[in-house]
Design a protein around this motif. Structure first.
Motif, PDB file in Angstrom:
ATOM      1  N   PRO A  38      -1.221   7.728   6.709  1.00 23.01           N
ATOM      2  CA  PRO A  38      -2.285   7.875   7.706  1.00 23.01           C
ATOM      3  C   PRO A  38      -3.414   8.825   7.304  1.00 23.01           C
ATOM      4  N   HIS A  39      -3.307   9.450   6.142  1.00 23.89           N
ATOM      5  CA  HIS A  39      -4.298  10.447   5.729  1.00 23.89           C
ATOM      6  C   HIS A  39      -5.257   9.881   4.688  1.00 23.89           C
ATOM      7  N   ALA A  40      -6.512  10.222   4.837  1.00 29.27           N
ATOM      8  CA  ALA A  40      -7.545   9.773   3.897  1.00 29.27           C
ATOM      9  C   ALA A  40      -7.641  10.773   2.746  1.00 29.27           C
ATOM     10  N   MET A  41      -6.563  10.882   1.987  1.00 33.07           N
ATOM     11  CA  MET A  41      -6.548  11.776   0.830  1.00 33.07           C
ATOM     12  C   MET A  41      -5.571  11.227  -0.198  1.00 33.07           C
ATOM     13  N   SER A  42      -5.666  11.745  -1.373  1.00 36.76           N
ATOM     14  CA  SER A  42      -4.806  11.259  -2.454  1.00 36.76           C
ATOM     15  C   SER A  42      -3.359  11.687  -2.235  1.00 36.76           C
TER      16      SER A  42
END
Length: 112
Positions: A38-42
């Motif tokens: 759910p996170h917009a990160m690597s």
């Protein structure tokens, strides 16, 4: 030593992403890939957040093959909960004393 541990717990929980990860782990253990979804990160960025949570004792991990699974460590949260409870108790006592003082002072003010 407890103060240092408490500092690290609150520092870890000061980050919104880490609080979201802890909230997800309240539901049960999860693999890193599931936690990252759910996170917009690597994936490495999510793993870094998880390492911070693990280093202060809020979560624990285990590796089975290529999958690392994280789970919540209740003892870490209990430390923060205990400290917050102590603070709340102190403030409630102070407010009770203030309320008693104001109530005792109230009849004098209404008769003046």
């Amino acid at each position: 030593m407890v103060d240092h541990q408490l500092d690290r717990v609150f520092q870890a929980l000061a980050d919104a992403t880490r609080r979201e990860l802890v909230a997800r782990l309240v539901k049960g253990p999860a693999a890193v890939k599931e936690l990252a979804q759910p996170h917009a990160m690597s994936l490495p960025a999510v793993m870094q957040h998880l390492r911070v949570l693990e280093s202060c004792g809020l979560v624990a991990s285990e590796k089975a093959g290529r999958v690392r699974t994280y789970r919540l460590e209740p003892a870490g949260l209990r430390l923060a909960e205990q400290w917050l409870g102590e603070q709340r108790t102190g403030w409630e006592r102070r407010l009770d004393r203030l309320g008693g003082h104001l109530a005792a002072d109230l009849p004098e003010r209404t008769t003046s």
